[in-house]
Design an enzyme around this catalytic site. Structure first.
Site, PDB file in Angstrom:
ATOM      1  N   LYS A  22       2.386   2.269  -4.922  1.00  0.00           N
ATOM      2  CA  LYS A  22       3.095   1.749  -6.105  1.00  0.00           C
ATOM      3  C   LYS A  22       2.312   2.001  -7.443  1.00  0.00           C
ATOM      4  O   LYS A  22       2.915   2.440  -8.741  1.00  0.00           O
ATOM      5  CB  LYS A  22       3.249   0.225  -6.288  1.00  0.00           C
ATOM      6  CG  LYS A  22       3.977   0.036  -4.953  1.00  0.00           C
ATOM      7  CD  LYS A  22       4.300  -1.811  -5.064  1.00  0.00           C
ATOM      8  CE  LYS A  22       2.967  -2.337  -4.376  1.00  0.00           C
ATOM      9  NZ  LYS A  22       2.682  -2.219  -3.091  1.00  0.00           N
ATOM     10  N   ASP A  45       0.885  -1.284  -0.070  1.00  0.00           N
ATOM     11  CA  ASP A  45       0.026  -0.096   0.006  1.00  0.00           C
ATOM     12  C   ASP A  45       0.807   1.375   0.005  1.00  0.00           C
ATOM     13  O   ASP A  45       0.582   2.413   0.674  1.00  0.00           O
ATOM     14  CB  ASP A  45      -1.036  -0.048   1.105  1.00  0.00           C
ATOM     15  CG  ASP A  45      -1.732  -1.299   1.343  1.00  0.00           C
ATOM     16  OD1 ASP A  45      -2.130  -1.615   0.138  1.00  0.00           O
ATOM     17  OD2 ASP A  45      -1.886  -1.702   2.383  1.00  0.00           O
ATOM     18  N   GLY A  74      -4.384  -4.241  -4.006  1.00  0.00           N
ATOM     19  CA  GLY A  74      -5.491  -3.346  -4.256  1.00  0.00           C
ATOM     20  C   GLY A  74      -4.579  -1.957  -4.716  1.00  0.00           C
ATOM     21  O   GLY A  74      -4.006  -1.378  -4.110  1.00  0.00           O
ATOM     22  N   HIS A  75      -4.749  -1.560  -6.044  1.00  0.00           N
ATOM     23  CA  HIS A  75      -3.788  -0.686  -6.563  1.00  0.00           C
ATOM     24  C   HIS A  75      -4.817   0.427  -7.131  1.00  0.00           C
ATOM     25  O   HIS A  75      -5.732   0.245  -7.938  1.00  0.00           O
ATOM     26  CB  HIS A  75      -2.947  -1.135  -7.778  1.00  0.00           C
ATOM     27  CG  HIS A  75      -2.023  -2.345  -7.213  1.00  0.00           C
ATOM     28  ND1 HIS A  75      -1.369  -2.873  -8.279  1.00  0.00           N
ATOM     29  CD2 HIS A  75      -1.605  -2.395  -6.197  1.00  0.00           C
ATOM     30  CE1 HIS A  75      -0.638  -3.690  -7.636  1.00  0.00           C
ATOM     31  NE2 HIS A  75      -0.341  -3.384  -6.279  1.00  0.00           N
ATOM     32  N   GLN A  79       1.857  -6.056  -2.962  1.00  0.00           N
ATOM     33  CA  GLN A  79       2.491  -5.890  -1.680  1.00  0.00           C
ATOM     34  C   GLN A  79       3.701  -5.145  -1.356  1.00  0.00           C
ATOM     35  O   GLN A  79       3.962  -4.404  -2.306  1.00  0.00           O
ATOM     36  CB  GLN A  79       2.331  -7.313  -1.084  1.00  0.00           C
ATOM     37  CG  GLN A  79       1.105  -8.070  -1.049  1.00  0.00           C
ATOM     38  CD  GLN A  79       0.457  -8.693  -2.605  1.00  0.00           C
ATOM     39  OE1 GLN A  79       1.256  -9.228  -3.095  1.00  0.00           O
ATOM     40  NE2 GLN A  79      -0.759  -8.452  -2.559  1.00  0.00           N
TER      41      GLN A  79
END
Ligand code: IMP
Length: 446
Positions: free
Chosen positions: A16, A13, A40-41, A223
């Site tokens: 990225k 988180d 989750g991006h 991650q």
């Protein structure tokens, strides 16, 4: 031509996706190399917010080849939901390529992830319950189902006939759960296969060709380094290799094609799930960071644990990934703080020993207390700053302190969610590579 790995330098988180999005402009191919829909991006582009779990965020640009590499674990149901949601929003995913040898998350993996977590009680890991650990466990046990198996009914049935009864023994005897039916799973997953088969190919060969054609390839980590199965805070980790070395294995490329490794860190620190977090702030200070930074997990909606920047872990990340430079994100979240702290070393609360680097015995991690350097906050908004000189003096000093502590240059600073809320200090790809100013040493204590 430059082939670049973007890697999370903390607990995931780190932002990225924003950095990948920035660099993807000049990339021809964007590759995800590990993990699955636990990621989750978030990308804010063209006035819209996109949240990705499996699909590389490069998909927001037309004509980029986006690859899900062999190192991924893919839940086809989740993938198709994500594809449908993108289509609804007008995004074209026809350039998506899926590795035939990526592993498939099956319904029994999802059930097992939840059941194993429950049975761990106080020692739970805090997984995303997306079946990640059990899918990788079957992969390592050589009992996994790969994307190519979904495309062959006979092979898929044979594998399910082997696996499902074994899982049913666990469900029945260990977890008191309903058994699963081979034919139901077969029917459902053959249906998914029909829809995804057009994307499936040998992605490693595709990347090899792109390298030969001198295309720009961006490897997008999910991650973070401290969640790496080998190098993170085991057992409170994910089951893949998010660190830079994992990019080569997970994408199927040789390390000699990599030109740069860019680390991404928040200007502070967050973690979701359980596990050690020496600089965690509990109470009002933590709440303040959480609220200002809107720190809620994209995949699970869980509030993230928040704390100050940890330079001990930062130095470790530089070492594990061989970082060339750093992108420091969410600096604006610190805009209103009177004082900001940065952890420069740990003190062992039992022995009194000072550690400048991560203690090699992981079990002693829990007794580490952070030693802080406190600096003055800048108390000015930074979101509209476009260059280094626009940033308040104290903010520049904070960036310098991070550089000094980690011995790596901060090339990019993010000061807000949008693409233009970005200060580029140095070209992260073509700027100078990391040069050690003094011989590198790793001291376990001093
Ligand atoms: P799993 O990957 O779902 O097995 O979860 C293992 C650990 O990694 C848990 O602490 C999760 O909260 C954490 N984790 C997994 N994916 C992410 C992510 O994308 N960001 C942050 N933490 C994650």
């Amino acid at each position: 031509m430059a082939n670049v790995i973007v890697v999370g330098a903390q607990f995931g988180d780190e932002g990225k996706a924003k950095v990948t999005d920035l660099l993807a402009r000049n990339a021809d191919v964007v590759v995800r190399y590990q993990g699955g829909c636990n990621a989750g991006h978030t990308v804010v582009a063209n006035g819209q917010t996109y949240k990705f779990h499996l699909i590389p965020s490069g998909i927001v640009y037309e004509k980029k080849t986006c690859i899900l590499g062999p190192g991924l674990v893919i839940d086809p149901k989740a993938l198709l939901e994500e594809l449908d949601a993108l289509k609804e929003r007008g995004l074209d995913a026809s350039n998506l390529k899926i590795s035939a040898t990526a592993h498939v998350t099956m319904p029994y993996h999802l059930t097992l992830d939840a059941a194993e977590e429950e049975s761990r009680g106080e020692n739970k890991i805090g997984t995303t319950k997306r079946g990640i650990g059990p899918t990788y466990a079957d992969k390592c046990a050589r009992s996994g189902i790969r994307i190519e198996d979904l495309l062959n009914e006979e092979v898929l049935k044979e594998k399910l006939d082997f696996m499902v009864p074994r899982k049913n023994v666990l469900f029945d005897r260990l977890y008191n759960l309903d058994e699963m039916d081979v034919n139901e799973i077969l029917k459902e997953y053959l249906g998914y296969a029909q829809r995804i088969k057009k994307y499936v190919c040998d992605t490693s060969a595709l990347i090899f060709e792109a390298v030969g054609e001198k295309k720009n390839i961006l490897f997008e980590g999910a991650q973070g380094t401290l969640l790496d199965l080998d190098h993170g805070t085991y057992p409170y980790v994910t089951s893949s290799s998010p660190s830079a070395g994992g990019a080569c294995v997970g994408a199927g490329v040789g390390p000699t094609i990599i030109d740069r490794v860019i680390g991404v860190s928040k200007a502070y620190m967050t973690r979701v799930g359980e596990g050690p977090f020496p600089t965690e702030l509990v109470g009002a200070a933590g709440d303040r960071l959480r609220e200002t930074g809107a720190e809620v997990g994209v995949t699970t909606g869980r509030p993230r644990r928040c704390g100050w920047f940890d330079a001990v872990l930062g130095r470790y990340s530089v070492r594990i990934n061989g970082l060339d430079c750093l992108a420091l994100t969410k600096l604006d979240v610190l805009d209103d703080f009177d004082e900001i702290k940065i952890c420069t070393e740990y003190k062992d609360s039992v022995t009194g020993k000072i550690y400048k680097d991560l203690p090699s015995i992981g079990s002693t991690f829990q007794q580490m207390t952070p030693v802080y350097k406190t600096v003055k906050g800048w108390k000015k908004p930074t979101t509209n700053c476009k260059s280094l000189k626009d940033l308040p003096k104290e903010a520049r000093e904070y960036i310098e302190l991070v550089e000094e502590q980690l011995e790596v240059q901060v090339a990019i600073v993010s000061v807000g969610p949008n693409r233009d809320h970005t200060v580029v200090i140095e070209d992260p790809i073509h700027g100078p590579k990391r040069v050690l100013t003094k011989p590198a040493t790793v001291s376990s204590s001093s």
